[in-house]
Scaffold this motif. Structure first.
Motif, short mmCIF file in Angstrom:
data_model
loop_
_atom_site.label_atom_id
_atom_site.label_comp_id
_atom_site.label_asym_id
_atom_site.label_seq_id
_atom_site.Cartn_x
_atom_site.Cartn_y
_atom_site.Cartn_z
N CYS A 104 53.75 -39.65 -2.34
CA CYS A 104 53.37 -39.70 -3.76
C CYS A 104 52.10 -38.90 -4.01
N GLY A 105 51.42 -38.51 -2.93
CA GLY A 105 50.17 -37.78 -3.11
C GLY A 105 49.84 -36.95 -1.88
N TYR A 106 48.87 -36.05 -2.06
CA TYR A 106 48.53 -35.10 -1.02
C TYR A 106 47.04 -34.79 -1.18
N VAL A 107 46.24 -35.20 -0.22
CA VAL A 107 44.79 -35.09 -0.34
C VAL A 107 44.23 -34.29 0.84
N LEU A 108 43.43 -33.30 0.55
CA LEU A 108 42.79 -32.52 1.60
C LEU A 108 41.68 -33.32 2.26
N LYS A 109 41.58 -33.19 3.57
CA LYS A 109 40.52 -33.88 4.30
C LYS A 109 39.14 -33.35 3.94
N THR A 110 39.10 -32.14 3.43
CA THR A 110 37.83 -31.54 3.06
C THR A 110 37.37 -31.97 1.66
N ALA A 111 38.21 -32.72 0.94
CA ALA A 111 37.83 -33.19 -0.40
C ALA A 111 36.69 -34.20 -0.29
N PRO A 112 35.88 -34.33 -1.35
CA PRO A 112 34.83 -35.34 -1.33
C PRO A 112 35.39 -36.73 -1.07
N THR A 113 34.60 -37.58 -0.41
CA THR A 113 35.09 -38.90 -0.04
C THR A 113 35.51 -39.73 -1.25
N GLU A 114 34.85 -39.53 -2.39
CA GLU A 114 35.23 -40.30 -3.57
C GLU A 114 36.64 -39.95 -4.04
N HIS A 115 37.09 -38.71 -3.76
CA HIS A 115 38.47 -38.33 -4.10
C HIS A 115 39.47 -39.12 -3.25
N LEU A 116 39.14 -39.33 -1.98
CA LEU A 116 40.01 -40.10 -1.11
C LEU A 116 40.10 -41.55 -1.58
N ILE A 117 38.96 -42.14 -1.92
CA ILE A 117 38.95 -43.52 -2.39
C ILE A 117 39.77 -43.64 -3.67
N GLU A 118 39.56 -42.72 -4.61
CA GLU A 118 40.32 -42.74 -5.87
C GLU A 118 41.80 -42.52 -5.61
N ALA A 119 42.13 -41.69 -4.62
CA ALA A 119 43.54 -41.42 -4.30
C ALA A 119 44.24 -42.68 -3.83
N VAL A 120 43.58 -43.46 -2.99
CA VAL A 120 44.19 -44.70 -2.49
C VAL A 120 44.39 -45.68 -3.64
N ARG A 121 43.39 -45.80 -4.50
CA ARG A 121 43.50 -46.71 -5.64
C ARG A 121 44.61 -46.26 -6.60
N ALA A 122 44.67 -44.97 -6.85
CA ALA A 122 45.70 -44.45 -7.76
C ALA A 122 47.09 -44.66 -7.19
N ALA A 123 47.25 -44.40 -5.90
CA ALA A 123 48.55 -44.58 -5.27
C ALA A 123 48.99 -46.04 -5.33
N ALA A 124 48.05 -46.95 -5.18
CA ALA A 124 48.37 -48.38 -5.16
C ALA A 124 48.91 -48.87 -6.49
N ILE A 125 48.57 -48.19 -7.59
CA ILE A 125 49.05 -48.63 -8.91
C ILE A 125 50.16 -47.71 -9.44
N GLY A 126 50.72 -46.91 -8.54
CA GLY A 126 51.87 -46.08 -8.93
C GLY A 126 51.54 -44.66 -9.30
N GLY A 127 50.30 -44.23 -9.09
CA GLY A 127 49.93 -42.86 -9.41
C GLY A 127 50.33 -41.89 -8.32
N GLY A 128 50.11 -40.60 -8.59
CA GLY A 128 50.43 -39.56 -7.63
C GLY A 128 49.21 -38.69 -7.39
N PRO A 129 48.30 -39.14 -6.53
CA PRO A 129 47.03 -38.40 -6.37
C PRO A 129 47.20 -37.07 -5.67
N LEU A 130 46.63 -36.05 -6.26
CA LEU A 130 46.58 -34.72 -5.65
C LEU A 130 45.14 -34.23 -5.71
N SER A 131 44.65 -33.69 -4.59
CA SER A 131 43.36 -33.02 -4.65
C SER A 131 43.44 -31.89 -5.65
N PRO A 132 42.35 -31.60 -6.38
CA PRO A 132 42.38 -30.48 -7.34
C PRO A 132 42.90 -29.19 -6.72
#
Length: 221
Positions: A104-132
Motif C-alpha cells: 500500500c506504500g513505498y518509503v525510501l530509507k533516506t526519507a526523514p524519520t517523521e515521514h516513516l512514522i507518518e507512513a506507518v500511521r497512514a497505512a494503519a488507517i487505510g492510506g497509501g504512503p509514498l515518499s515524495p
C-alpha cells in the motif's frame, strides 16, 4: 478519554543500523507496539501470519527471498494488514513491482524519520504512503507528451479531486490540508469517501487511478 489502541507493527529488515532506528521510532510513546523485527522472509512469514499485525514494514532487498517474495506469501492471507516497503531503490520497475504485489506504500530509507512514522500511521488507517520522491517517480512514469484532460475519478467531488491532485504533486496529508485550507481530519474524511469508490482501496490506488484518468486507459497496468 479512551486511549486509541496501539498500532501493531512487524518489520522484516536485515540491516542492524536500520533495525536499531526502527526500535527507537516504533515505541509505545508514539502509539506503536513493535511486535518483532525479522532478518529475512523465511524467518518472518510464520510469525507474522500468527500475530496478524496492523502494519508490516518490508525491506525490498533481503538475504534469500526478497521483500516482494515475502509480501506475496503474506498479503493474500492477511487482508486487514497494510504492507509498506522500505528501500533505497527508487527505480520505477521496483516501485511498480511492489505496488502490483500488494504494497500500500513505498518509503525510501533516506526519507526523514517523521515521514516513516507518518507512513506507518497512514497505512494503519487505510492510506497509501509514498515518499515524495517516490510520488515523483510514479507520476513521471505516467507522463506523456499528449494533451492532458482534467483528471477525475468518476463519482468523486471537485474537492476530493483537488486533494488527489496535491498527492500527485508529492504532498503529505498534512501539507495537502494546509494547501486546501482544511483540517487534517477533513482530509481523512475525504480519503474515506474516495476509498469507497470501485477499485480504490488505498491512497496509492487513488493516486494511480487519478493519473490513469488523466493520461488515458493505455496506462493501465
Amino acid at each position: 478519554m479512551n486511549t486509541p489502541p496501539s498500532i501493531r507493527v512487524a518489520c522484516v529488515e536485515d540491516d542492524p543500523h536500520f533495525q536499531a532506528l526502527l526500535r527507537k521510532l516504533l515505541v509505545p510513546e508514539r502509539g506503536f507496539e513493535l511486535l518483532d523485527i525479522f532478518n529475512n522472509a523465511e524467518q518472518a512469514v510464520a510469525s507474522i501470519l500468527d500475530s496478524r499485525p496492523n502494519v508490516v514494514l518490508l525491506d525490498m532487498k533481503l538475504p534469500g527471498k526478497t521483500g516482494i517474495d515475502c509480501l506475496g506469501m503474506l498479503a493474500s492471507h492477511l487482508p486487514a494488514t497494510a504492507f509498506v516497503m522500505l528501500t533505497g531503490d527508487d527505480t520505477p520497475q521496483q516501485v511498480f513491482a511492489a505496488l502490483k504485489a500488494g504494497a500500500c506504500g513505498y518509503v525510501l530509507k533516506t526519507a526523514p524519520t517523521e515521514h516513516l512514522i507518518e507512513a506507518v500511521r497512514a497505512a494503519a488507517i487505510g492510506g497509501g504512503p509514498l515518499s515524495p520522491a517516490i510520488s515523483r517517480v510514479v507520476i513521471s512514469a505516467f507522463q506523456t507528451k499528449s494533451a492532458k484532460v482534467q483528471p477525475r475519478i468518476p463519482g468523486i467531488t471537485h474537492r476530493e479531486n483537488e486533494l488527489l491532485g496535491l498527492f500527485v504533486r508529492g504532498m503529505s496529508a498534512k501539507e495537502a490540508a494546509f494547501e486546501m485550507g482544511i483540517s487534517y481530519e477533513t482530509v481523512r474524511d475525504y480519503l474515506k469517501t474516495i476509498y469507497q469508490k470501485p477499485k480504490v482501496r488505498s491512497r496509492t490506488e487513488a493516486v494511480l487511478k487519478y493519473v490513469r484518468n488523466q493520461q488515458g486507459p493505455a496506462l493501465a497496468f
